[in-house]
Enzyme design. Structure first.
Site, PDB file in Angstrom:
ATOM      1  CE1 TYR A 157      36.124  33.431  49.866  1.00  0.00           C
ATOM      2  CE2 TYR A 157      37.718  31.994  50.914  1.00  0.00           C
ATOM      3  CZ  TYR A 157      37.410  33.178  50.281  1.00  0.00           C
ATOM      4  OH  TYR A 157      38.394  34.122  50.055  1.00  0.00           O
ATOM      5  CE  LYS A 164      41.606  34.896  49.234  1.00  0.00           C
ATOM      6  NZ  LYS A 164      42.442  35.874  48.516  1.00  0.00           N
TER       7      LYS A 164
HETATM    8  P1  NAD Z   1      38.187  42.875  42.886  1.00  0.00           P
HETATM    9  O1  NAD Z   1      37.361  42.166  41.872  1.00  0.00           O
HETATM   10  O2  NAD Z   1      38.077  44.340  42.960  1.00  0.00           O
HETATM   11  O3  NAD Z   1      39.730  42.486  42.741  1.00  0.00           O
HETATM   12  C1  NAD Z   1      40.166  41.224  42.283  1.00  0.00           C
HETATM   13  C2  NAD Z   1      41.341  41.512  41.378  1.00  0.00           C
HETATM   14  O4  NAD Z   1      41.992  40.307  40.973  1.00  0.00           O
HETATM   15  C3  NAD Z   1      40.909  42.251  40.102  1.00  0.00           C
HETATM   16  O5  NAD Z   1      41.581  43.477  39.992  1.00  0.00           O
HETATM   17  C4  NAD Z   1      41.361  41.293  38.996  1.00  0.00           C
HETATM   18  O6  NAD Z   1      41.825  41.968  37.840  1.00  0.00           O
HETATM   19  C5  NAD Z   1      42.528  40.576  39.691  1.00  0.00           C
HETATM   20  N1  NAD Z   1      42.928  39.375  38.981  1.00  0.00           N
HETATM   21  C6  NAD Z   1      42.186  38.256  38.761  1.00  0.00           C
HETATM   22  N2  NAD Z   1      42.905  37.418  37.972  1.00  0.00           N
HETATM   23  C7  NAD Z   1      44.102  38.016  37.721  1.00  0.00           C
HETATM   24  C8  NAD Z   1      45.249  37.659  36.959  1.00  0.00           C
HETATM   25  N3  NAD Z   1      45.305  36.515  36.277  1.00  0.00           N
HETATM   26  N4  NAD Z   1      46.300  38.515  36.911  1.00  0.00           N
HETATM   27  C9  NAD Z   1      46.245  39.704  37.576  1.00  0.00           C
HETATM   28  N5  NAD Z   1      45.173  40.102  38.302  1.00  0.00           N
HETATM   29  C10 NAD Z   1      44.118  39.269  38.369  1.00  0.00           C
HETATM   30  O7  NAD Z   1      37.777  42.208  44.297  1.00  0.00           O
HETATM   31  P2  NAD Z   1      38.382  42.350  45.764  1.00  0.00           P
HETATM   32  O8  NAD Z   1      37.321  41.818  46.645  1.00  0.00           O
HETATM   33  O9  NAD Z   1      38.923  43.698  46.002  1.00  0.00           O
HETATM   34  O10 NAD Z   1      39.551  41.265  45.755  1.00  0.00           O
HETATM   35  C11 NAD Z   1      40.889  41.551  46.096  1.00  0.00           C
HETATM   36  C12 NAD Z   1      41.415  40.472  47.041  1.00  0.00           C
HETATM   37  O11 NAD Z   1      40.727  40.599  48.293  1.00  0.00           O
HETATM   38  C13 NAD Z   1      41.215  39.046  46.596  1.00  0.00           C
HETATM   39  O12 NAD Z   1      42.367  38.283  46.928  1.00  0.00           O
HETATM   40  C14 NAD Z   1      40.040  38.576  47.444  1.00  0.00           C
HETATM   41  O13 NAD Z   1      40.023  37.175  47.636  1.00  0.00           O
HETATM   42  C15 NAD Z   1      40.370  39.299  48.724  1.00  0.00           C
HETATM   43  N6  NAD Z   1      39.269  39.422  49.698  1.00  0.00           N
HETATM   44  C16 NAD Z   1      38.092  39.986  49.348  1.00  0.00           C
HETATM   45  C17 NAD Z   1      37.073  40.084  50.281  1.00  0.00           C
HETATM   46  C18 NAD Z   1      35.732  40.670  49.911  1.00  0.00           C
HETATM   47  O14 NAD Z   1      34.757  40.413  50.619  1.00  0.00           O
HETATM   48  N7  NAD Z   1      35.636  41.468  48.850  1.00  0.00           N
HETATM   49  C19 NAD Z   1      37.268  39.624  51.589  1.00  0.00           C
HETATM   50  C20 NAD Z   1      38.498  39.069  51.933  1.00  0.00           C
HETATM   51  C21 NAD Z   1      39.498  38.971  50.968  1.00  0.00           C
END
Ligand code: NAD
Length: 261
Positions: A157, A164
């Site tokens: 990570y 985070k």
């Molecule tokens: P995802 O790739 O669908 O979403 C990530 C988003 O971040 C994308 O829409 C991207 O356009 C946006 N982004 C990145 N840089 C950016 C910028 N400069 N300006 C505006 N938007 C920007 O993936 P996800 O997994 O749905 O991620 C969403 C959130 O969930 C993140 O914060 C991620 O850390 C968190 N998260 C994900 C998981 C997992 O396992 N998928 C688990 C816990 C937390």
């Protein structure tokens, strides 16, 4: 239809990349509960994937937003102000780090790489809360997404762990500062779900498997479960909950996770 009612509420969702995005799940639940949505896409490359989803959501505000670009986030809030004059819900679901930091050790992370990851993945929440505050005239709900790596070491990570952790601390401070205006601020700590962002992490398949094996419920979570929790946090059902990190991870956080590959 949803059991929880968000009729007439105005919600901004930032972070939809495609139909696998956790933000898409939240947006669908908000809309099904009656909220009007504002959604964004990162850039012209992302637009063809996100715009059809915005159409499905009947979102009257749908536009580009790159939080790195000066004025981009401010333009979204200005469009919301012009359209609705107010706002009830903000769902922040964005994270980014440089490829070398995504796949490298925290020990080797540069100051620039650390700063960029923090600015995009953590400070953007603070900026959204700042811009939302004057529009949330009847209180509001601000949410973000975190991961177990904020609290415990999760192999691979890397820099996103400290980022985070800062995000979760920011949730508590924002909740403290905005509480008097009845604006609640919470994080959902989601278990691993295969999304575009997640697929960039090394050994993510192994993380999915190990999480399901370690979690008390012995299973993975679905993106939809994050969306349903977001709906509850946005609604009056959780009106007394703020400054919280709600774990939607099948209980993984009580067990921890060891992944040595
Ligand atoms: P995802 O790739 O669908 O979403 C990530 C988003 O971040 C994308 O829409 C991207 O356009 C946006 N982004 C990145 N840089 C950016 C910028 N400069 N300006 C505006 N938007 C920007 O993936 P996800 O997994 O749905 O991620 C969403 C959130 O969930 C993140 O914060 C991620 O850390 C968190 N998260 C994900 C998981 C997992 O396992 N998928 C688990 C816990 C937390």
């Amino acid at each position: 239809m949803e059991n929880l009612d968000l009729s007439g509420r105005k919600a901004l969702v930032v972070g939809i990349a495609n139909e696998h995005s956790l933000a898409w799940s939240a947006a669908r639940h908000f809309r099904a509960a009656g909220a009007d949505l504002a959604v964004t896409w990162l850039n012209e490359k992302a637009r063809p994937y996100v715009e059809p989803l915005a159409t499905q959501l009947e979102a009257p505000v749908a536009m580009a937003c790159d939080v790195r670009a000066p004025g981009s986030l401010e333009a979204v809030f200005e469009a919301i102000r012009a359209r609705w004059g107010r706002l009830d819900i903000v769902f922040h679901a964005i994270a980014w780090m440089r490829k070398e930091d995504l796949q490298g050790r925290l020990t080797d992370c540069s100051a620039d790489g650390f700063g960029e990851a923090m600015t995009i993945s953590c400070h953007s929440l603070i900026r959204m809360a700042h811009l939302a505050e004057p529009l949330m005239d009847q209180g509001g709900s601000v949410m973000t997404l975190s991961f177990l790596g904020a609290e415990r070491v999760v192999d691979h990570y890397n820099v996103m762990g400290p980022v985070k952790a800062a995000l979760e601390a920011s949730v508590r401070y924002l909740a403290h500062e905005l509480g008097p205006r009845r604006i609640r601020v919470n994080a959902i700590s989601a278990g691993p779900v295969m999304t575009r962002a997640a697929s960039g992490l090394d050994h993510f398949d192994a993380l999915l498997e190990a999480s399901a094996a370690a979690a008390p419920l012995h299973r993975r979570i679905e993106a939809d479960e994050v969306g349903r929790t977001a709906l509850a946090l946005a609604s009056g059902a959780m009106a007394a909950v703020t400054g919280e990190v709600v774990h939607v991870d099948a209980g993984l956080h009580v067990e921890g996770l060891v992944l040595r590959s």
